[in-house]
Design a protein around this motif. Structure first.
Motif, PDB file in Angstrom:
ATOM      1  N   VAL A   1      -0.991  27.692  -1.532  1.00 43.60           N
ATOM      2  CA  VAL A   1      -2.224  26.941  -1.301  1.00 43.60           C
ATOM      3  C   VAL A   1      -2.484  26.727   0.181  1.00 43.60           C
ATOM      4  O   VAL A   1      -1.568  26.727   1.006  1.00 43.60           O
ATOM      5  CB  VAL A   1      -2.222  25.555  -1.997  1.00 43.60           C
ATOM      6  CG1 VAL A   1      -2.117  25.708  -3.499  1.00 43.60           C
ATOM      7  CG2 VAL A   1      -1.137  24.658  -1.459  1.00 43.60           C
ATOM      8  N   ALA A   2      -3.764  26.536   0.468  1.00 39.59           N
ATOM      9  CA  ALA A   2      -4.224  26.100   1.785  1.00 39.59           C
ATOM     10  C   ALA A   2      -4.976  24.806   1.550  1.00 39.59           C
ATOM     11  O   ALA A   2      -5.868  24.753   0.703  1.00 39.59           O
ATOM     12  CB  ALA A   2      -5.144  27.150   2.402  1.00 39.59           C
ATOM     13  N   TRP A   3      -4.611  23.762   2.261  1.00 36.33           N
ATOM     14  CA  TRP A   3      -5.277  22.460   2.121  1.00 36.33           C
ATOM     15  C   TRP A   3      -5.883  22.090   3.465  1.00 36.33           C
ATOM     16  O   TRP A   3      -5.218  22.195   4.491  1.00 36.33           O
ATOM     17  CB  TRP A   3      -4.288  21.400   1.658  1.00 36.33           C
ATOM     18  CG  TRP A   3      -4.878  20.049   1.411  1.00 36.33           C
ATOM     19  CD1 TRP A   3      -5.977  19.752   0.655  1.00 36.33           C
ATOM     20  CD2 TRP A   3      -4.407  18.806   1.921  1.00 36.33           C
ATOM     21  NE1 TRP A   3      -6.209  18.402   0.659  1.00 36.33           N
ATOM     22  CE2 TRP A   3      -5.258  17.789   1.432  1.00 36.33           C
ATOM     23  CE3 TRP A   3      -3.349  18.442   2.755  1.00 36.33           C
ATOM     24  CZ2 TRP A   3      -5.090  16.446   1.741  1.00 36.33           C
ATOM     25  CZ3 TRP A   3      -3.173  17.103   3.046  1.00 36.33           C
ATOM     26  CH2 TRP A   3      -4.030  16.121   2.543  1.00 36.33           C
TER      27      TRP A   3
ATOM     28  N   GLU B   1      -9.227  17.667  -3.339  1.00 33.76           N
ATOM     29  CA  GLU B   1      -8.759  19.007  -2.977  1.00 33.76           C
ATOM     30  C   GLU B   1      -7.235  19.090  -3.054  1.00 33.76           C
ATOM     31  O   GLU B   1      -6.684  20.114  -3.451  1.00 33.76           O
ATOM     32  CB  GLU B   1      -9.239  19.380  -1.577  1.00 33.76           C
ATOM     33  CG  GLU B   1     -10.727  19.626  -1.495  1.00 33.76           C
ATOM     34  CD  GLU B   1     -11.226  19.732  -0.057  1.00 33.76           C
ATOM     35  OE1 GLU B   1     -10.405  19.705   0.888  1.00 33.76           O
ATOM     36  OE2 GLU B   1     -12.454  19.826   0.119  1.00 33.76           O
ATOM     37  N   TRP B   2      -6.549  18.006  -2.694  1.00 30.48           N
ATOM     38  CA  TRP B   2      -5.087  17.992  -2.789  1.00 30.48           C
ATOM     39  C   TRP B   2      -4.663  18.045  -4.259  1.00 30.48           C
ATOM     40  O   TRP B   2      -3.716  18.738  -4.616  1.00 30.48           O
ATOM     41  CB  TRP B   2      -4.505  16.778  -2.071  1.00 30.48           C
ATOM     42  CG  TRP B   2      -3.020  16.670  -2.184  1.00 30.48           C
ATOM     43  CD1 TRP B   2      -2.310  15.606  -2.658  1.00 30.48           C
ATOM     44  CD2 TRP B   2      -2.035  17.645  -1.810  1.00 30.48           C
ATOM     45  NE1 TRP B   2      -0.970  15.867  -2.612  1.00 30.48           N
ATOM     46  CE2 TRP B   2      -0.770  17.123  -2.099  1.00 30.48           C
ATOM     47  CE3 TRP B   2      -2.102  18.929  -1.275  1.00 30.48           C
ATOM     48  CZ2 TRP B   2       0.418  17.817  -1.875  1.00 30.48           C
ATOM     49  CZ3 TRP B   2      -0.929  19.637  -1.047  1.00 30.48           C
ATOM     50  CH2 TRP B   2       0.315  19.076  -1.342  1.00 30.48           C
TER      51      TRP B   2
ATOM     52  N   ALA C   1       0.838  -1.196   0.000  1.00 28.90           N
ATOM     53  CA  ALA C   1       0.000   0.000   0.000  1.00 28.90           C
ATOM     54  C   ALA C   1       0.875   1.249   0.000  1.00 28.90           C
ATOM     55  O   ALA C   1       1.787   1.366   0.811  1.00 28.90           O
ATOM     56  CB  ALA C   1      -0.897  -0.001   1.224  1.00 28.90           C
ATOM     57  N   PRO C   2       0.590   2.190  -0.911  1.00 28.61           N
ATOM     58  CA  PRO C   2       1.316   3.465  -0.865  1.00 28.61           C
ATOM     59  C   PRO C   2       0.927   4.206   0.408  1.00 28.61           C
ATOM     60  O   PRO C   2      -0.238   4.268   0.767  1.00 28.61           O
ATOM     61  CB  PRO C   2       0.828   4.186  -2.121  1.00 28.61           C
ATOM     62  CG  PRO C   2      -0.443   3.528  -2.496  1.00 28.61           C
ATOM     63  CD  PRO C   2      -0.413   2.144  -1.947  1.00 28.61           C
ATOM     64  N   ARG C   3       1.908   4.733   1.104  1.00 28.97           N
ATOM     65  CA  ARG C   3       1.642   5.343   2.395  1.00 28.97           C
ATOM     66  C   ARG C   3       1.862   6.857   2.407  1.00 28.97           C
ATOM     67  O   ARG C   3       1.134   7.565   3.070  1.00 28.97           O
ATOM     68  CB  ARG C   3       2.499   4.688   3.464  1.00 28.97           C
ATOM     69  CG  ARG C   3       2.124   3.231   3.685  1.00 28.97           C
ATOM     70  CD  ARG C   3       2.985   2.533   4.720  1.00 28.97           C
ATOM     71  NE  ARG C   3       3.309   3.294   5.900  1.00 28.97           N
ATOM     72  CZ  ARG C   3       2.562   3.387   6.996  1.00 28.97           C
ATOM     73  NH1 ARG C   3       1.424   2.750   7.055  1.00 28.97           N
ATOM     74  NH2 ARG C   3       2.955   4.097   8.030  1.00 28.97           N
ATOM     75  N   GLU C   4       2.858   7.342   1.708  1.00 29.79           N
ATOM     76  CA  GLU C   4       3.159   8.766   1.797  1.00 29.79           C
ATOM     77  C   GLU C   4       2.457   9.554   0.700  1.00 29.79           C
ATOM     78  O   GLU C   4       2.843   9.493  -0.459  1.00 29.79           O
ATOM     79  CB  GLU C   4       4.663   9.003   1.751  1.00 29.79           C
ATOM     80  CG  GLU C   4       5.341   8.634   3.044  1.00 29.79           C
ATOM     81  CD  GLU C   4       6.778   9.091   3.111  1.00 29.79           C
ATOM     82  OE1 GLU C   4       7.363   9.423   2.064  1.00 29.79           O
ATOM     83  OE2 GLU C   4       7.317   9.106   4.226  1.00 29.79           O
ATOM     84  N   LEU C   5       1.439  10.291   1.090  1.00 28.46           N
ATOM     85  CA  LEU C   5       0.738  11.169   0.167  1.00 28.46           C
ATOM     86  C   LEU C   5       1.568  12.429  -0.070  1.00 28.46           C
ATOM     87  O   LEU C   5       1.674  12.908  -1.191  1.00 28.46           O
ATOM     88  CB  LEU C   5      -0.630  11.540   0.740  1.00 28.46           C
ATOM     89  CG  LEU C   5      -1.459  12.541  -0.055  1.00 28.46           C
ATOM     90  CD1 LEU C   5      -1.843  11.956  -1.412  1.00 28.46           C
ATOM     91  CD2 LEU C   5      -2.690  12.951   0.731  1.00 28.46           C
ATOM     92  N   ILE C   6       2.134  12.958   1.000  1.00 25.66           N
ATOM     93  CA  ILE C   6       2.980  14.153   0.915  1.00 25.66           C
ATOM     94  C   ILE C   6       4.302  13.832   1.593  1.00 25.66           C
ATOM     95  O   ILE C   6       4.331  13.272   2.685  1.00 25.66           O
ATOM     96  CB  ILE C   6       2.318  15.365   1.618  1.00 25.66           C
ATOM     97  CG1 ILE C   6       1.000  15.716   0.929  1.00 25.66           C
ATOM     98  CG2 ILE C   6       3.263  16.566   1.645  1.00 25.66           C
ATOM     99  CD1 ILE C   6       0.216  16.814   1.633  1.00 25.66           C
TER     100      ILE C   6
END
Length: 142
Positions: free
Chosen positions: A75-77, A61-62, A5-10
């Motif tokens: 940006v504001a997330w 939104e990301w 599973a991919p874990r790091e979105l950012i």
């Protein structure tokens, strides 16, 4: 598709030891169509983490935030929701990019992390988003 599973979105980091990551922990036990995640801030001075709930709309939104960053906009997330907010300023107070993590509704702490990401960081994050979305959306709909 990979079994891992991919874990790091950012994952934003620099050579000075500063980093901000958003890591997917897995399916949410509380929300059927949600993911548990956490924001982790690490610097030589301060480190911390805070829990975060991710939904399909937050991932969308990301994606929109990445498009604005690519167009040269700050940006504001997650700003409108309860819980932590992430702001990315392309030219921060120290004339370099900064990531600001705020937890106004909980601890009332704000952390400002100056860092210089790799040149291809937006493309890298689009790829991360695609991997997370592809894997987890399929897992959540199963």
């Amino acid at each position: 598709m990979s079994d891992i599973a991919p874990r790091e979105l950012i994952s934003l980091a620099d050579d000075e030891g500063n980093s901000v990551t958003v890591t997917v922990l897995g399916r949410s036990a509380r929300r059927t169509a949600g993911l548990d995640a956490e924001i982790v801030v690490r610097t030589p001075f301060v480190s911390g983490r805070i829990g975060l709930a991710l939904s399909a709309s937050r991932l969308e939104e990301w994606a929109a935030a990445l498009d604005r960053l690519d167009a040269g906009e700050d940006v504001a997330w997650l700003e409108r929701d309860r819980g932590p907010s992430v702001f990315i300023q392309l030219t921060g107070e120290r004339d370099c990019p900064e990531v600001v993590v705020e937890d106004e509704s909980g601890s009332m702490v704000t952390v400002r992390v100056p860092l210089v990401p790799a040149d291809d960081w937006i493309a890298d994050h689009r790829d991360r988003l695609h991997q997370v979305t592809t894997h987890w959306v399929l897992m959540l709909s199963a």
